[in-house]
Design an enzyme around this catalytic site. Structure first.
Site, short mmCIF file in Angstrom:
data_model
loop_
_atom_site.label_atom_id
_atom_site.label_comp_id
_atom_site.label_asym_id
_atom_site.label_seq_id
_atom_site.Cartn_x
_atom_site.Cartn_y
_atom_site.Cartn_z
N PRO A 23 78.75 92.84 78.74
CA PRO A 23 78.92 92.22 77.42
C PRO A 23 78.95 93.29 76.33
CG PRO A 23 76.71 91.84 78.27
CD PRO A 23 77.48 92.44 79.38
N CYS A 25 79.49 93.55 72.07
CA CYS A 25 79.66 92.85 70.80
C CYS A 25 80.93 93.33 70.09
CB CYS A 25 78.44 93.07 69.91
SG CYS A 25 76.97 92.23 70.50
N ALA A 57 76.89 89.32 73.47
CA ALA A 57 75.65 88.65 73.07
C ALA A 57 76.00 87.52 72.11
CB ALA A 57 74.71 89.64 72.41
N GLN A 99 76.63 86.03 77.60
CA GLN A 99 75.26 86.50 77.41
C GLN A 99 74.62 85.69 76.29
OE1 GLN A 99 74.34 90.45 75.59
NE2 GLN A 99 73.52 90.93 77.62
N TYR A 181 65.98 93.11 71.56
CA TYR A 181 66.17 91.80 70.97
C TYR A 181 64.98 90.88 71.34
CZ TYR A 181 70.63 93.84 69.89
OH TYR A 181 71.60 94.69 69.41
N ARG A 228 69.39 90.20 81.80
CA ARG A 228 69.50 91.63 81.47
C ARG A 228 68.17 92.12 80.94
NH1 ARG A 228 74.13 95.21 78.45
NH2 ARG A 228 74.82 95.32 80.62
N GLY A 321 81.12 99.30 80.37
CA GLY A 321 81.50 98.83 79.05
C GLY A 321 82.59 99.69 78.46
N ARG A 322 82.22 100.87 77.99
CA ARG A 322 83.18 101.72 77.29
C ARG A 322 84.38 102.09 78.15
NH1 ARG A 322 78.13 102.92 75.33
NH2 ARG A 322 77.93 103.09 73.07
#
Length: 358
Positions: A23, A25, A57, A99, A181, A228, A321-322
């Site tokens: 995930p 954002c 998220a 997520q 979070y 996660r 991700g990247r």
């Protein structure tokens, strides 16, 4: 035979491979509603061969958004906007996940796309944040400690969002208990100073997360549930990988199917030495300790490295991700690099397949 391209079955669903999209954002929603950007962003990874594509998220309440531009699942308009995005991912052969998140004291912050940092003022669209204790993240506005009714609303909001996600067609629900979070804030003694049943020893600090997992499992009994975790805070006195392994075992007893192992994000003074696969040992520890399904994530940007994670028994799957942002066809490329023939190249792209006839 590449381990990375073996299917993996989890609670009635089967991912076509073990190279998944983490995930990420996008800070591009309007009132929590995903836009055309999200449709294109997520569908392209399915075209690129991903096994599971997990959406960013997604807040379970308006106050749970990291920024005012975050996606949500607290109302039916958001649910209905997610539905065609999920259908697009499915049409391209991948499973779709979302997520479910609440940012807690790290909510109401400027989107990084604005170039600003810190909390958004109320007169600019910000709001008062909540947390386990009235302890701010460095540089952010002071949160309000959640009271008992507030905690009940959080649990209900996760369950309600799970129902909406299932109606929208998502195959996987990932509970966000990482990166500083809200659920991570409850887990860590660095941010949880409570003296009631939700604080103190690990069992108390884990209580909210476990209640959320139970509520989601009850609301979506047939849907795969991931969690996660940040397996360490990378700070003295913070959450440890042994504690996370213990909480993961408790979560598995309550119906969680797989653990997505990341790290950090709770405090500004964390000290991390990053490098390729730097979080893999954390995933390996949780997998070895619990016997549960685990995925590894964090700078796993090379097909051979991803294959080695599985060959070494450190994890059952790999998220990136990247690298998916750099190459939305990461899985197609990885299969070629590993010498593994897959049958889900998009027909429209077959002419670009290595060794294909033009």
């Amino acid at each position: 035979m590449s381990l990375l391209f073996e299917p993996l079955s989890i609670r009635g669903i089967t991912a076509r491979n073990r190279l998944w999209v983490a995930p990420m954002c996008q800070y591009s929603a309007v009132d929590g509603v995903p836009q055309e950007w999200h449709h294109t962003h997520l569908a392209q990874f399915a075209s690129g061969g991903a096994g599971i594509v997990i959406a960013e998220a997604t807040a379970v309440t308006p106050e749970g958004r990291i920024s005012p531009e975050d996606t949500g699942l607290w109302n039916d308009a958001q649910r209905d906007a997610w539905s065609p995005i999920v259908a697009a991912v499915h049409a391209r052969g991948a499973l779709a996940g979302v997520q479910l998140a609440h940012a807690g004291r790290k909510a109401s912050t400027w989107s990084p796309l604005t170039g600003r940092r810190g909390s958004v003022p109320h007169d600019r669209g910000g709001w008062t944040t909540v947390a386990p204790s009235a302890v701010a993240f460095d540089g952010f506005a002071d949160p309000v400690a959640l009271d008992a009714p507030g905690i009940e609303r959080i649990v209900s909001a996760f369950a309600d969002a799970a129902v909406r996600a299932v109606v929208a067609g998502f195959d996987v629900l990932e509970v966000h208990a990482a990166h500083g979070y809200l659920l991570h804030q409850f887990l860590s003694p660095l941010s949880n100073r409570r003296d009631d049943e939700y604080g103190g020893e690990l069992e108390g600090r884990a209580r909210l997360l476990l209640r959320v997992v139970t509520a989601i499992r009850d609301a979506a009994p047939d849907t795969a549930v991931f969690v996660r975790f940040s397996a360490t805070d990378w700070a003295d006195g913070g959450l440890t990988v042994d504690e996370v392994a213990t909480v993961a075992a408790w979560a598995a007893e309550r119906g969680a199917d797989l653990f997505d192992i990341s790290s950090g994000g709770l405090v500004a003074h964390q000290s991390i030495t990053v490098g390729p696969g730097y979080q893999v040992p954390l995933a390996a520890h949780v997998r070895r300790t619990t016997g549960a399904l685990v995925n590894a994530v964090g700078m796993i940007d090379d097909a051979a490295e991803a294959e080695a994670v599985l060959a070494d028994g450190a994890a059952d799957a790999v998220m990136a991700g990247r690298e998916w942002l750099r190459d939305p066809h990461y899985a197609l490329r990885a299969a070629w690099e590993l010498g593994h023939d897959i049958d889900y190249w998009p027909a429209q792209y077959v002419r670009a397949r290595p060794h294909a006839r033009s």
